[in-house]
Design an enzyme around this catalytic site. Structure first.
Site, PDB file in Angstrom:
ATOM      1  N   ASP A 264       0.066  -3.050   2.084  1.00  0.00           N
ATOM      2  CA  ASP A 264      -0.445  -4.411   1.885  1.00  0.00           C
ATOM      3  C   ASP A 264      -1.142  -4.905   3.164  1.00  0.00           C
ATOM      4  OD1 ASP A 264       1.792  -4.753   3.418  1.00  0.00           O
ATOM      5  OD2 ASP A 264       2.729  -6.254   2.134  1.00  0.00           O
ATOM      6  N   SER A 265      -1.169  -4.044   4.206  1.00  0.00           N
ATOM      7  CA  SER A 265      -2.012  -4.317   5.372  1.00  0.00           C
ATOM      8  C   SER A 265      -3.478  -4.363   4.955  1.00  0.00           C
ATOM      9  CB  SER A 265      -1.797  -3.263   6.468  1.00  0.00           C
ATOM     10  OG  SER A 265      -1.891  -1.958   5.925  1.00  0.00           O
TER      11      SER A 265
ATOM     12  N   ASP B  68       2.433  -0.266  -1.655  1.00  0.00           N
ATOM     13  CA  ASP B  68       3.245  -1.447  -1.335  1.00  0.00           C
ATOM     14  C   ASP B  68       3.280  -2.415  -2.510  1.00  0.00           C
ATOM     15  OD1 ASP B  68       4.411  -1.285   1.167  1.00  0.00           O
ATOM     16  OD2 ASP B  68       2.637  -2.024   2.223  1.00  0.00           O
TER      17      ASP B  68
ATOM     18  N   LYS C 106       6.655   1.052  -2.384  1.00  0.00           N
ATOM     19  CA  LYS C 106       7.428   0.665  -1.201  1.00  0.00           C
ATOM     20  C   LYS C 106       7.649  -0.837  -1.251  1.00  0.00           C
ATOM     21  CE  LYS C 106       5.573   0.537   3.218  1.00  0.00           C
ATOM     22  NZ  LYS C 106       5.741  -0.889   3.601  1.00  0.00           N
TER      23      LYS C 106
ATOM     24  N   GLU D 157       9.762  -4.245   1.023  1.00  0.00           N
ATOM     25  CA  GLU D 157      10.395  -4.661   2.276  1.00  0.00           C
ATOM     26  C   GLU D 157      11.753  -5.312   2.021  1.00  0.00           C
ATOM     27  OE1 GLU D 157       7.689  -7.176   4.477  1.00  0.00           O
ATOM     28  OE2 GLU D 157       6.107  -5.665   4.460  1.00  0.00           O
TER      29      GLU D 157
ATOM     30  N   GLU E 107       9.867  -0.352  11.146  1.00  0.00           N
ATOM     31  CA  GLU E 107       8.722  -0.852  11.916  1.00  0.00           C
ATOM     32  C   GLU E 107       9.185  -1.628  13.142  1.00  0.00           C
ATOM     33  OE1 GLU E 107       5.729  -2.781   9.534  1.00  0.00           O
ATOM     34  OE2 GLU E 107       4.608  -3.480  11.284  1.00  0.00           O
TER      35      GLU E 107
HETATM   36  O1  KIV Z   1       1.203  -2.264   4.993  1.00  0.00           O
HETATM   37  C1  KIV Z   1       1.288  -1.347   5.834  1.00  0.00           C
HETATM   38  O2  KIV Z   1       0.298  -0.816   6.347  1.00  0.00           O
HETATM   39  C2  KIV Z   1       2.635  -0.909   6.217  1.00  0.00           C
HETATM   40  C3  KIV Z   1       2.740   0.043   7.366  1.00  0.00           C
HETATM   41  C4  KIV Z   1       2.463  -0.644   8.637  1.00  0.00           C
HETATM   42  C5  KIV Z   1       4.026   0.753   7.376  1.00  0.00           C
HETATM   43  O3  KIV Z   1       3.589  -1.326   5.646  1.00  0.00           O
END
Ligand code: KIV
Length: 271
Positions: free
Chosen positions: A51-52, A90, A120, A122, A189
Site C-alpha cells: 500500500d506504499s 497489502d 498481507k 498490519e 519494519e
Molecule cells: O507497503 C509496503 O511497501 C510495505 C513494505 C514497506 C513492507 O508494507
C-alpha cells in the site's frame, strides 16, 4: 543447489523451505506490469504490491487513502508481469480492521480479481480474528509488525518501534500469535536488529525485515527507493543501488535538446 535456483515458481512453501535451509529471501515492492516483469526476470523471490503505492504511485503523504479498487488495479497489473515470483498484496487501511467478515470479502476480492497468491495485513492481536477468517478460506496471510504505516496517526512519527520492553514484548507475543494462526510469514519494519533476530529465531515461519537488521530470514525494500526514483526518503536502512532520478533527468534533458535542435527524429527514425 539452492532452493532459489531450483524452483520455477515460488510458493509460500518454497519460502518456508528457504528459511529451513538458511537461504535468505529477497523481496521487493511492485505496483505495475513493466517493473514487475523486470524484477521477476531478475529472479526476485517475492513481490509485494504494497500500500506504499499510495505514497510512491499516487503521491499521498500516508498509506491511508489508497482504496481496495486501486490496490486491485495495481495487483492485477503486477500479476500479469510475473511468472515466477510469489505475489503478495497489502489489504488497504479500512478493509480488514474491526470486521473480520469485511476482511474476508476484501481478501477474496483481491484473490479473485488479481490472481495474486497471498495477502498481507498490519497488526497482531487486534486483527487476529480477521487473520483467522481469511485463513479459513484458504487464503495465505502474511503479518506485518513493528512500524505499521497504517497506524501512523496513532504512532505520530515514523521512528524506530519497539525500543522499550513493553512494546518489544507485545511484538514478540503478536509474532507467535500470527504464526499459531497459520500466517506463512511476517514482515517486521523498523525495529532493533536484536529484537528482529529474536523473533526470527523463535519462529518457524520466515521473518522478512525492512530496517530490521541482518538477523532475519529475508529483506524487503521499496523498489522505487532502492532504484533512486524517489529522492526525499532517505532512512538509514535504505541502500540505493541506482540513481534512476539522475539517469532519467539526464535522458530527458538529452531528448529535449535533440527535439529543439531538430536532431530528433533523424533520417532513420522516420517513414
Ligand atoms: O507497503 C509496503 O511497501 C510495505 C513494505 C514497506 C513492507 O508494507
Amino acid at each position: 543447489m539452492s532452493v532459489h535456483r531450483q524452483v520455477r515458481k515460488v510458493t509460500t512453501h518454497v519460502l518456508n523451505e528457504m528459511k529451513l535451509r538458511g537461504e535468505k529471501i529477497a523481496m521487493l515492492t511492485a505496483y505495475d506490469y513493466s517493473l514487475a516483469r523486470i524484477l521477476d526476470k531478475a529472479k526476485i523471490d517475492a513481490l509485494l504490491v504494497g500500500d506504499s503505492a499510495s505514497n510512491v504511485m499516487a503521491g499521498h503523504e500516508t498509506t491511508l487513502p489508497i482504496t481496495l479498487n486501486e490496490m486491485i488495479y495495481h495487483a492485477s497489473s503486477v500479476v500479469r508481469g510475473v511468472s515466477r515470483a510469489l505475489v503478495i498484496v497489502d489489504l488497504p487501511f479500512g478493509t480488514y480492521q474491526g470486521n473480520s467478515r469485511e476482511a474476508l470479502s476484501s481478501a477474496i476480492r483481491i484473490m479473485k480479481e488479481t490472481g495474486a497468491h497471498a495477502v498481507k495485513l498490519e497488526g497482531g492481536s487486534e486483527v487476529i480474528e480477521s487473520v483467522d477468517r481469511i485463513l479459513s478460506a484458504g487464503i495465505p496471510v502474511m503479518g506485518h509488525l513493528g512500524l505499521m504505516p497504517q497506524s501512523i496517526h496513532k504512532f505520530g512519527t515514523y521512528v524506530v518501534r519497539a525500543t522499550g520492553n513493553e512494546e518489544a514484548e507485545k511484538l514478540v507475543r503478536d509474532a507467535h500469535l500470527l504464526e499459531e494462526s497459520g500466517c506463512f510469514g511476517i514482515v517486521v519494519e523498523k525495529i532493533p536488529a536484536m529484537l528482529a533476530g529474536q523473533v526470527s529465531s523463535e519462529l518457524n515461519i520466515p521473518v522478512i525485515g525492512i530496517g530490521a537488521g541482518p538477523h532475519v530470514d529475508g529483506q524487503i525494500l521499496v523498489t522505487h527507493d532502492m532504484l533512486g526514483l524517489t529522492q526525499e526518503f532517505s532512512p538509514r536502512f535504505l541502500r540505493r543501488y541506482l540513481n534512476l532520478n539522475d539517469e532519467i533527468q539526464g535522458a530527458v534533458h538529452s531528448y529535449i535538446e535533440d527535439v529543439r535542435l531538430k536532431d530528433f527524429p533523424n533520417k532513420n527514425e522516420q517513414y
